[in-house]
Design an enzyme around this catalytic site. Structure first.
Site, PDB file in Angstrom:
ATOM      1  N   LYS A 165      26.137  19.073 103.174  1.00 58.40           N
ATOM      2  CA  LYS A 165      26.811  20.082 102.366  1.00 58.40           C
ATOM      3  C   LYS A 165      28.326  19.938 102.432  1.00 58.40           C
ATOM      4  O   LYS A 165      29.030  20.193 101.456  1.00 58.40           O
ATOM      5  CB  LYS A 165      26.387  21.479 102.823  1.00 58.40           C
ATOM      6  CG  LYS A 165      24.935  21.793 102.494  1.00 58.40           C
ATOM      7  CD  LYS A 165      24.545  23.182 102.945  1.00 58.40           C
ATOM      8  CE  LYS A 165      23.093  23.471 102.588  1.00 58.40           C
ATOM      9  NZ  LYS A 165      22.671  24.821 103.040  1.00 58.40           N
ATOM     10  N   LYS A 246      13.875  17.127  95.513  1.00 60.35           N
ATOM     11  CA  LYS A 246      12.875  18.196  95.595  1.00 60.35           C
ATOM     12  C   LYS A 246      13.080  19.213  94.484  1.00 60.35           C
ATOM     13  O   LYS A 246      14.178  19.371  93.939  1.00 60.35           O
ATOM     14  CB  LYS A 246      12.931  18.878  96.967  1.00 60.35           C
ATOM     15  CG  LYS A 246      14.170  19.740  97.208  1.00 60.35           C
ATOM     16  CD  LYS A 246      14.075  20.431  98.560  1.00 60.35           C
ATOM     17  CE  LYS A 246      15.284  21.348  98.778  1.00 60.35           C
ATOM     18  NZ  LYS A 246      15.201  22.080 100.067  1.00 60.35           N
ATOM     19  N   LYS A 249      15.531  25.794  93.040  1.00 57.32           N
ATOM     20  CA  LYS A 249      15.967  26.898  92.199  1.00 57.32           C
ATOM     21  C   LYS A 249      17.396  26.701  91.702  1.00 57.32           C
ATOM     22  O   LYS A 249      17.791  27.275  90.689  1.00 57.32           O
ATOM     23  CB  LYS A 249      15.871  28.218  92.982  1.00 57.32           C
ATOM     24  CG  LYS A 249      14.455  28.689  93.224  1.00 57.32           C
ATOM     25  CD  LYS A 249      14.405  29.983  94.012  1.00 57.32           C
ATOM     26  CE  LYS A 249      14.558  29.765  95.488  1.00 57.32           C
ATOM     27  NZ  LYS A 249      14.319  30.990  96.284  1.00 57.32           N
TER      28      LYS A 249
END
Length: 379
Positions: A165, A246, A249
């Site tokens: 990240k 993957k 959302k």
């Protein structure tokens, strides 16, 4: 909807744990795959431990939008099954964790309620489990600060998820670094012994175990248990548009996922639009991530093995197989979709369930946090 027996595995064997850089005290063949057949197990040493009705299980889900098919097959369906194996099962809508993602207040409120609605629609039973909103139990934040004082910044920055990240963002809040400490507090607040998680959370669970050990050692107590993680045997469900990543959302493309509140026609369209390849035959291969992802979905929903699916689909090309799978997925998710729509018309009931869950969770959390405060000298 009938699913085959859920298969879970504890990642305690050296050769598997080594893939994630995780320490293991068990020999390679000590534990392989634990099947949760009611009242029995092929591993006599594990059977009583894993099927005991007095073991606490905790898991949480971020309210960052309506859960999708990957969330359901990889996590929530397991939670539903695990309600039969553990007591109490504690499931949290971890809204404090979602603060690391930008969202306006109204969207966040809607997402919190939608997440709770979806969990109930999938089969989380408030008569057997505790379902609550994380931020409404203030003890999470208190224990998080106590645990933060036991860990260094350098240790937190060793976690691979943080490194990934950090590469993606020029600036970030400290919340992104300390996220795993709050996750540990969520688990340890209830002294949970088992935590169903995805593979991407294993390093966070190892930190939780380290913090439990550090606390016990520092204060000369045996208070926090060493929690074990449970992994579903369902492979990670991939994006329908880019099967190299993957299902998520946060993906900007709605075509990449199937949300659990999608209607049957939308579900069929998403499957038909799924990226595959130019090979007509239906077979599973690492070189065919798109088709293999569809087969994984098919297997998870029906309980058929990959070999059985290949045999059943031997007379189909990929286009025909998509149409066949689209019907299977739409039919499997229709009861969940219907229940979601029903609960959205009865939000007072959902909010009452969350409030009852808060009271139950707070009762456990207050007792455990009071004991922590006594141990460390705050009381």
């Amino acid at each position: 909807m009938q699913f085959s027996c859920t298969c879970l595995r504890t990642m305690r064997c050296r050769h598997t744990a080594a893939l994630y850089g995780i320490r293991s005290k068990f020999p390679v063949d000590a534990i392989n795959c634990q099947k949760f057949y009611t009242g029995s197990s092929p591993f006599s040493n594990s059977a009583s431990k894993l099927s005991s009705p007095y073991k606490t299980l905790f898991s949480g889900i971020q309210p960052t939008g309506v859960p999708h098919l990957g969330n359901y097959l990889g996590a929530v369906h397991n939670w539903v099954k695990l309600q039969e194996q553990y007591s109490p099962c504690i499931f949290s809508v971890v809204d404090l964790h979602s603060l690391t993602n930008p969202a306006d207040p109204e969207t966040r409120r809607r997402d919190i309620l939608d997440t709770a609605i979806t969990l109930l629609a999938c089969g989380i039973d408030p008569s057997r489990s505790i379902l609550y909103q994380q931020s409404h139990v203030k003890e999470h934040a208190e224990l998080c600060w106590i645990l933060t004082c036991l860990v260094t910044e350098a240790r937190l920055k060793q976690i691979p998820q943080w490194k990934e990240k950090a590469k993606q963002q020029k600036t970030f809040s400290f919340g992104l670094i300390s996220y795993p400490v709050l996750m540990a507090a969520d688990i340890l607040l209830y002294r949970a012994e088992y935590v169903p998680v995805g593979e991407d959370q294993l390093q966070h669970l190892e930190l939780c175990r380290d913090l439990a050990s550090n606390f016990n050692t520092k204060y000369g107590v045996d208070f926090f248990p060493q929690c074990d993680w449970l992994l579903s045997n369902v492979p990670r469900i991939r994006s329908l548009r880019n099967p190299e990543v993957k299902m998520s959302k946060s993906d900007s493309s709605k075509k990449s996922r199937i949300n659990l509140d999608d209607d049957s026609e939308t579900i069929r369209l998403r499957i038909r639009q799924a990226v595959t390849d130019c090979t007509g035959r239906v077979f599973y291969s690492p070189d065919r991530p798109g088709v293999s992802n569809l087969i994984d979905i098919h297997s998870a929903l029906t309980g058929h093995s990959i070999q059985e699916i290949e045999q059943l689909s031997s007379n189909m090309d990929t286009g025909q197989y998509k149409l066949h799978l689209a019907d299977i997925v739409a039919q499997a998710l229709e009861p969940i979709n219907s229940k979601i729509n029903e609960l959205r018309q009865n939000k007072d009931y959902v909010e009452r369930i969350l409030e009852e869950g808060r009271l139950k969770a707070t009762s456990i959390a207050c007792e455990n946090l009071d004991r922590v405060k006594n141990i460390i000298g705050l009381k």
